[in-house]
Design an enzyme around this catalytic site. Structure first.
Site, PDB file in Angstrom:
ATOM      1  CD  GLU A 180      -5.541   2.681  -0.246  1.00 11.20           C
ATOM      2  OE1 GLU A 180      -4.743   2.000  -0.931  1.00 11.20           O
ATOM      3  OE2 GLU A 180      -5.422   2.827   0.991  1.00 11.20           O
ATOM      4  CD  GLU A 184      -6.146   4.596   4.438  1.00 11.45           C
ATOM      5  OE1 GLU A 184      -5.505   3.867   3.649  1.00 11.45           O
ATOM      6  OE2 GLU A 184      -5.603   5.249   5.350  1.00 11.45           O
ATOM      7  CG  ASP A 236      -5.567  -0.590   3.241  1.00 10.19           C
ATOM      8  OD1 ASP A 236      -5.768  -1.782   3.536  1.00 10.19           O
ATOM      9  OD2 ASP A 236      -4.526   0.014   3.541  1.00 10.19           O
ATOM     10  CG  HIS A 296      -4.417  10.746   2.680  1.00 11.97           C
ATOM     11  ND1 HIS A 296      -5.484  10.710   3.546  1.00 11.97           N
ATOM     12  CD2 HIS A 296      -3.585   9.732   3.057  1.00 11.97           C
ATOM     13  CE1 HIS A 296      -5.312   9.716   4.409  1.00 11.97           C
ATOM     14  NE2 HIS A 296      -4.164   9.122   4.132  1.00 11.97           N
ATOM     15  NE  ARG A 338      -7.612   6.571   9.303  1.00  5.63           N
ATOM     16  CZ  ARG A 338      -6.864   6.547   8.229  1.00  5.63           C
ATOM     17  NH1 ARG A 338      -5.578   6.262   8.316  1.00  5.63           N
ATOM     18  NH2 ARG A 338      -7.375   6.779   7.031  1.00  5.63           N
ATOM     19  CB  THR A 375      -7.170  -4.830   2.122  1.00  8.40           C
ATOM     20  OG1 THR A 375      -6.249  -4.353   3.104  1.00  8.40           O
ATOM     21  CG2 THR A 375      -7.108  -3.947   0.888  1.00  8.40           C
ATOM     22  CD  GLN A 433      -2.670   4.563  10.612  1.00  9.13           C
ATOM     23  OE1 GLN A 433      -3.879   4.477  10.428  1.00  9.13           O
ATOM     24  NE2 GLN A 433      -1.849   5.044   9.709  1.00  9.13           N
ATOM     25  CE  LYS A 477      -3.467   2.218   7.028  1.00  5.96           C
ATOM     26  NZ  LYS A 477      -4.294   2.985   6.118  1.00  5.96           N
ATOM     27  CG  ASP A 515      -2.016   1.041   1.118  1.00  2.75           C
ATOM     28  OD1 ASP A 515      -2.481   1.276  -0.003  1.00  2.75           O
ATOM     29  OD2 ASP A 515      -2.415   1.595   2.152  1.00  2.75           O
ATOM     30  CD  GLU A 528      -7.691  12.815   3.934  1.00  2.03           C
ATOM     31  OE1 GLU A 528      -7.197  13.738   3.257  1.00  2.03           O
ATOM     32  OE2 GLU A 528      -7.940  11.677   3.475  1.00  2.03           O
TER      33      GLU A 528
END
Length: 367
Positions: A169, A167, A199, A106, A203, A223, A206, A219, A99, A322
């Site tokens: 992607e 996420e 993905d 971002h 948070r 996915t 993380q 993560k 990834d 975000e």
């Protein structure tokens, strides 16, 4: 039509009582390639054997399929099965998963949130496409439920993730492998096609674990990918975004591999963001060059993803961290509910279009 003759994404399907095999989507039906093309490579339960044949075979097969769907339709028609009568499966066997972190917006947004008194971007960010190695065993097809992960949330604290995120992607699927010690050649000589990726990210896990080595448990739990892989040949290409400073020679672009995709994130059926893929700073050919410049080998079925797709406007951000600025500015949904991060039972769907083409959506529900 968006699923018409110029699209023709590949997937793996099964009819009732029959084993999975490879097909191509055409409208609201799937073409059984084993029967239509009389080629046993498509009887496999994944795209890997076909992808390993390489670009010449990909081009010839696509041309043959287009011919059969236009000039030989009476003969081909019996091999077109309604989508509602088949089950879709994981389209390829994932060998390795990488990834990247290729959106300037971002990376800058995350930097501003977590390092408010420092430069948003790390010093290396404009010099190389930052990435990390993920876990191929937890890449799952769209529709697979996603269990809320547990982990360490801080010193001495363990429990279920409270900041579960998405996420949006774009993923790139490798067909042609390389020998260990040999960097990859031209992008189009190795990459078979693209697929939409979510993905999922924990948070809070993380933020506690990522220093100094980066994402791990936050993560690796899931996915999600679309059941459809769109061939590179079908995609409209544009020049990549301007870069400053100029990258090192091995990262300099030799062709246009920017992609003008319109992406949408839906939360429980409501569009909450429209990230523009054209805004991505690093293009996929640069990702592939960096991934293999040290001699790391490619394998058929490798998946590498772009990282979160985000644009400069609030409504173009590709993750909830975000969109809600780490939970300080909740999203207001049409039904009156608000969200900072995902709640149990929430369904997230990511879909995209490229010109007149529709890329297969990827969806998952939190359990």
């Amino acid at each position: 039509m968006s699923w018409g003759i110029d699209n023709l994404p590949y997937g793996v399907f099964s009819a009732p009582g029959q084993p999975p095999r490879v097909g191509v989507r055409y409208g609201d039906r799937v073409l059984d390639l084993t029967a239509a093309l009389h080629d046993e490579v498509f009887a496999a339960p994944s795209l890997n054997p076909f992808m390993a044949r390489g670009p010449a075979a990909w081009r010839d097969t696509r041309a043959l399929i287009r011919e059969k769907l236009t000039n030989d339709l009476p003969v081909t028609e019996p091999h077109l099965l309604p989508l509602e009568q088949v089950k879709l499966h994981m389209p390829f066997e994932v060998a390795d998963y990488v990834d990247f972190y290729c959106s300037l917006e971002h990376a800058s947004n995350v930097g501003r949130m977590f390092r408010p008194d420092a430069e948003p971007l790390m010093p290396n960010w404009r010099h190389l496409p930052v990435g990390y190695h993920g876990r191929s065993g937890t890449v799952v097809v769209s529709g697979t439920p996603v269990r809320r992960p547990s982990g360490q949330l801080g010193a001495g604290e363990f429990g279920p993730c409270r900041k579960l995120d998405v996420e949006a992607e774009l993923g790139f699927v490798i067909g042609v492998p390389t020998e260990m010690g040999t960097p990859a050649g031209a992008f189009e000589d190795h990459v078979f096609g693209v697929t939409l990726v979510n993905d999922w990210s924990a948070r809070d896990i993380q933020s506690w674990e990522y220093r100094p080595l980066g994402p791990f448990l936050a993560k690796s739990f899931a996915t999600s990918v679309s059941p459809w892989v769109t061939p590179l040949e079908a995609l409209p290409r544009i020049p990549g975004r301007a870069q400053d400073p100029e990258p090192l020679p091995y990262l300099r672009r030799k062709a246009d591999w920017g992609l003008d995709l319109t992406v949408e994130i839906l939360l429980n059926g409501e569009v909450v963001a429209r990230p523009p893929y054209a805004a991505m700073y690093w293009t996929p050919d640069q990702m592939l060059a960096h991934l293999t410049v040290n001699g790391a080998s490619l394998r058929t079925g490798d998946l590498f993803a772009s990282g979160t797709i985000s644009g400069p406007e609030r409504g173009e951000r590709g993750s909830l961290i975000e969109l809600t600025w780490n939970g300080t500015d909740p999203i207001k949904l049409a039904n009156g509910e608000t969200r900072t991060f995902l709640e149990d039972g929430d369904t997230v769907t990511i879909r995209a279009t490229a010109g007149d083409l529709t890329l297969g959506e990827v969806s998952g529900t939190v359990v």
